[in-house]
Write a protein that holds these residues in place. Structure first.
Motif, PDB file in Angstrom:
ATOM      1  N   LEU A  33      75.077  35.534  77.377  1.00  0.00           N
ATOM      2  CA  LEU A  33      74.335  36.276  76.166  1.00  0.00           C
ATOM      3  C   LEU A  33      75.593  36.963  75.566  1.00  0.00           C
ATOM      4  O   LEU A  33      76.276  37.983  76.193  1.00  0.00           O
ATOM      5  CB  LEU A  33      73.479  37.563  76.931  1.00  0.00           C
ATOM      6  CG  LEU A  33      72.347  36.845  77.816  1.00  0.00           C
ATOM      7  CD1 LEU A  33      71.593  38.019  78.294  1.00  0.00           C
ATOM      8  CD2 LEU A  33      71.732  36.080  76.592  1.00  0.00           C
ATOM      9  N   ALA A  34      75.866  36.683  74.138  1.00  0.00           N
ATOM     10  CA  ALA A  34      77.030  37.321  73.488  1.00  0.00           C
ATOM     11  C   ALA A  34      76.110  38.015  72.291  1.00  0.00           C
ATOM     12  O   ALA A  34      76.606  37.808  71.275  1.00  0.00           O
ATOM     13  CB  ALA A  34      77.918  36.215  72.946  1.00  0.00           C
ATOM     14  N   LEU A  35      75.388  38.745  72.698  1.00  0.00           N
ATOM     15  CA  LEU A  35      74.533  39.699  71.873  1.00  0.00           C
ATOM     16  C   LEU A  35      74.966  40.987  71.488  1.00  0.00           C
ATOM     17  O   LEU A  35      75.737  41.628  72.362  1.00  0.00           O
ATOM     18  CB  LEU A  35      73.215  39.631  72.123  1.00  0.00           C
ATOM     19  CG  LEU A  35      72.488  38.451  72.672  1.00  0.00           C
ATOM     20  CD1 LEU A  35      71.394  38.363  73.379  1.00  0.00           C
ATOM     21  CD2 LEU A  35      72.298  37.442  71.438  1.00  0.00           C
ATOM     22  N   PRO A  36      74.423  41.785  70.515  1.00  0.00           N
ATOM     23  CA  PRO A  36      74.893  43.144  70.230  1.00  0.00           C
ATOM     24  C   PRO A  36      74.297  43.873  71.282  1.00  0.00           C
ATOM     25  O   PRO A  36      73.326  43.609  71.892  1.00  0.00           O
ATOM     26  CB  PRO A  36      74.194  43.327  69.087  1.00  0.00           C
ATOM     27  CG  PRO A  36      73.994  42.234  68.176  1.00  0.00           C
ATOM     28  CD  PRO A  36      73.792  40.964  69.268  1.00  0.00           C
ATOM     29  N   HIS A  37      75.077  44.942  71.529  1.00  0.00           N
ATOM     30  CA  HIS A  37      74.637  46.035  72.629  1.00  0.00           C
ATOM     31  C   HIS A  37      73.288  46.468  72.465  1.00  0.00           C
ATOM     32  O   HIS A  37      72.782  46.675  71.164  1.00  0.00           O
ATOM     33  CB  HIS A  37      75.637  47.268  72.517  1.00  0.00           C
ATOM     34  CG  HIS A  37      77.149  46.918  72.872  1.00  0.00           C
ATOM     35  ND1 HIS A  37      77.539  45.938  73.828  1.00  0.00           N
ATOM     36  CD2 HIS A  37      78.248  47.143  71.885  1.00  0.00           C
ATOM     37  CE1 HIS A  37      78.854  46.066  73.533  1.00  0.00           C
ATOM     38  NE2 HIS A  37      79.221  46.601  72.584  1.00  0.00           N
TER      39      HIS A  37
END
Length: 346
Positions: free
Chosen positions: A73-77
């Motif tokens: 998961l390389a998603l926004p915080h």
């Protein structure tokens, strides 16, 4: 083969994960997903990823992520928790965002504006805590929280001193410079080339940067006493890299002549953390593209303080490299597989 999906593949972190996975002999890259970039060619978003250039970016949905052994998961915080809660327990989920890094709910709500989601195993294998290295807690894990880039550099710089009792927990000061990729890929006026080139500027001054509680959490765990850190990040005119200058008072009774040996012993067997020979100082250029951490330290006896300087590539060891390192530990592979140990120069 381990089948891996990358959610948030359009961003810098997602692109770096894919770059590393392309060299991993045990991993097959499955779905690459994103939000607003769905439907585009990956090669239009990451021209350097030529082997994947013709892949189409898909929507980030449970259906698309189904059937994978690992999901990065390389998603926004604040965006990982809801998706992670729906993924099957047997899937290894490695979160590169902040959602599961902090063990204290108050620390989370003081710095983030989304509900607290709890904490996962903390993905910094080399971190000293409670007399052992954090990798012990990562072996076989199915849920891992990758550290922030600044906490990676600062924690590895100072943790040995707190663990050995040669540093005082009071009066810790860190000033760190980061490249612009640390702010993500979204367009921001203050990150335009004309604003950044030839200039350095501070941000998150006065204890307001969201990595502050994570740094304090790690250093407190290393030494067992409450550590408070004055942390000032700065923006440097470069794309990648972090150079962190970390200082702490020498503990009462600590022998200045014995300080260096503490760091040498702590990292003697670490494949990615290197205490440089005396008089050689870390450089962000020397770690570019690698999973390495360069460290050097000196004792300023005149003021009774220890200075430790750390250099990392914020996208590799600071994010994607740590994620792949944790993948290897979680699935019982050799920890160094698929990770670059040499930088790129000039």
């Amino acid at each position: 083969m381990i089948r891996a999906a990358v959610a948030g593949a359009s961003g810098y972190a997602g692109g770096e994960i894919l770059r590393l996975l392309l060299s991993h002999p045990e991993v097959e890259i499955g779905a690459v997903t994103a939000g607003s970039s769905a439907g585009q060619r990956l090669g239009d978003l990451h021209p350097h990823l030529m082997p994947l250039a013709d892949r189409l970016v898909q929507d980030t949905t449970l259906e698309v992520l189904a059937g994978h052994d690992v999901v990065f998961l390389a998603l926004p915080h604040g965006h990982s928790a809801a998706l992670a809660a729906q993924l099957p327990e047997q899937v290894t989920v490695i979160d590169c965002g902040a959602d599961f890094r902090l063990r204290d709910e108050t620390a989370w709500t003081s710095y983030y504006d989304t509900p607290y989601a709890g904490s996962w195993a903390y993905g910094l294998p080399e971190l000293l805590a409670a007399g052992s290295k954090q990798r012990v807690a990562l072996t076989g894990q199915r849920r891992v929280a990758v550290p922030g880039c600044y906490p990676t550099a600062v924690s590895l710089a100072l943790a040995p001193g707190f663990a050995a009792g040669v540093l005082s927990p009071q009066g810790v000061v860190v000033v760190a410079a980061s490249g612009t990729s640390g702010a993500g890929k979204s367009l921001k006026p203050h990150l335009l080339g004309s604003e950044v080139l030839g200039a350095m500027s501070p941000y998150g001054v006065g204890g307001t940067h969201r990595h502050t509680p994570e740094i304090e959490q790690n250093l407190t765990a290393a030494g067992g006493a409450d550590v408070r850190v004055s942390f000032t990040p700065t923006l440097a005119p470069m794309a990648r890299g972090i150079l962190a200058t970390c200082t702490a008072a020498l503990a009462t009774g600590a022998d200045p002549a014995a300080v260096r040996a503490v760091w040498l012993e702590a990292y003697a067997d670490e494949p990615f953390v290197h205490v440089l020979p005396e008089d050689q100082w870390p450089s962000t250029a020397a770690v570019l593209g690698s999973n390495n951490v360069q460290l050097q330290l000196a004792v300023d006896e005149r003021v009774g303080r220890v200075v430790v300087v750390a250099a990392i590539d914020n996208l590799t060891k600071g994010t994607a490299g740590a994620a792949v390192q944790c993948l290897n530990l979680a699935l019982g592979l050799p920890e160094t597989v698929g990770l670059p140990v040499a930088g790129v120069a000039p």
